[in-house]
Design a protein around this motif. Structure first.
Motif, mmCIF file in Angstrom:
data_model
loop_
_atom_site.group_PDB
_atom_site.id
_atom_site.type_symbol
_atom_site.label_atom_id
_atom_site.label_comp_id
_atom_site.label_asym_id
_atom_site.label_seq_id
_atom_site.Cartn_x
_atom_site.Cartn_y
_atom_site.Cartn_z
ATOM 1 N N ASP A 8 0.818 -1.220 0.000
ATOM 2 C CA ASP A 8 0.000 0.000 0.000
ATOM 3 C C ASP A 8 0.850 1.268 0.000
ATOM 4 O OD1 ASP A 8 0.777 0.543 2.630
ATOM 5 O OD2 ASP A 8 -1.242 0.436 3.469
ATOM 6 N N ASP A 9 2.181 1.103 -0.020
ATOM 7 C CA ASP A 9 3.071 2.281 -0.041
ATOM 8 C C ASP A 9 3.389 2.716 -1.470
ATOM 9 O OD1 ASP A 9 3.139 2.289 2.714
ATOM 10 O OD2 ASP A 9 4.976 1.096 2.832
ATOM 11 N N GLU A 37 1.145 6.069 -3.068
ATOM 12 C CA GLU A 37 0.871 5.589 -1.712
ATOM 13 C C GLU A 37 -0.630 5.496 -1.444
ATOM 14 O OE1 GLU A 37 3.077 7.111 1.557
ATOM 15 O OE2 GLU A 37 1.763 6.089 2.978
ATOM 16 N N SER A 39 -1.677 4.148 1.796
ATOM 17 C CA SER A 39 -1.719 3.704 3.189
ATOM 18 C C SER A 39 -3.032 4.118 3.837
ATOM 19 C CB SER A 39 -0.552 4.306 3.969
ATOM 20 O OG SER A 39 0.661 3.770 3.502
ATOM 21 N N ASN A 91 5.469 -3.154 4.441
ATOM 22 C CA ASN A 91 4.942 -1.838 4.754
ATOM 23 C C ASN A 91 5.933 -1.014 5.574
ATOM 24 O OD1 ASN A 91 2.632 0.036 4.714
ATOM 25 N ND2 ASN A 91 2.782 -0.174 6.941
ATOM 26 N N THR A 105 -2.241 -2.577 3.608
ATOM 27 C CA THR A 105 -1.333 -3.731 3.492
ATOM 28 C C THR A 105 -2.041 -5.017 3.932
ATOM 29 O OG1 THR A 105 0.497 -2.261 4.078
ATOM 30 C CG2 THR A 105 0.917 -4.621 4.250
HETATM 31 MN MN MN Z 1 1.641 1.790 4.101
#
Ligand code: MN
Length: 248
Positions: A8-9, A37, A39, A91, A105
């Protein structure tokens, strides 16, 4: 073994680069990751606009979407095979205790589990840029081999958190349960240059209850934490008590 990697980054994140390097040593790897990103988007799925994917190298795709979109697109469209395993990470920042519910993540691993594919989410417990992504990625690669051999319990995926330490200083993995966050005021309340108020959700006081057996307890002592998470959010122990309610 064939493994789908996501995070998720974003597709250019150093944690993903470390994961690609280490997991490629034990498996055939394809990456489908967000183009930026994502997050704290949790399990969000994009429904109201089309998704574009770009092939940025032989085995790496970037998607204008969430981690959950990436797993969906990867498995149902972009990959020419069904992966044996999905790994999400590494992550930048821990995903322990209540924070698991916000994590993109962890949600990517959940999405794979919903599709019946074993999955692991891996996070590096750092408050900064992160120094030891390689050690966390090596840990994930070893765990991938174990999962391939042992299989995972039904509807269960692994949430792995690795202290930001060099490999030789990491303590052995502990199997843990999800811990508990202690919340403090974390909203920044300020005025913008045009005189309007704005609010910013921050992480001013990151504290966790130090309960033995939890993810926090393990990582705060230098152990790798492996929590088996389940897709069923029901509190089964409360069913009987609630059945005694007079609900109309
Ligand atoms: Mn993240």
């Amino acid at each position: 073994m064939k493994i789908l990697l996501t995070n998720d980054d974003g597709v250019h994140a150093p944690g993903l680069a470390a994961l690609i390097k280490r997991v490629s040593e034990v498996a055939q790897v394809v990456v489908v990751a967000p183009d930026r990103e994502q997050s704290a988007v949790s399990h969000a799925l994009t429904l109201h606009h089309p998704l574009r994917a770009a092939r940025i190298s032989d085995n790496i795709f970037s998607v204008e979407g969430t981690p959950t979109d990436c797993v969906n697109l990867g498995i149902h469209s972009l990959l020419s095979f069904r992966p044996d395993l999905v790994i999400s990470g590494v992550n930048r920042g821990a995903n322990i205790a209540d924070d698991v519910t916000y994590s993109g993540t962890v949600a990517a691993a959940l999405e794979a589990t919903l599709m019946g594919i074993p999955a692991i989410a891996v996070s590096l417990c750092t408050k900064g840029a992160g120094e030891n992504f390689d050690a966390a990625a090596a840990c994930a690669a070893r765990l991938a081999c174990t999962v391939q051999k042992q299989g995972l319990p039904r509807d269960t995926y692994l949430n792995v958190n690795v202290p930001d330490l060099p490999e030789e200083r990491l303590l052995p993995p502990l199997i843990t349960c999800q811990g508990k966050r202690s919340y403090e005021g974390t909203i920044v309340d300020k005025v913008d240059p045009r005189g309007r108020n704005y609010y910013w959700i921050g992480t001013a006081d990151l504290s966790f209850e130090d309960i033995p057996g939890t993810d926090y307890h393990a990582v705060s002592r230098g152990h790798v934490s492996i929590s088996p998470l389940h897709i069923d959010l029901t509190n089964h122990a409360s069913i009987e008590a609630l059945q005694g309610w007079e609900v109309r």
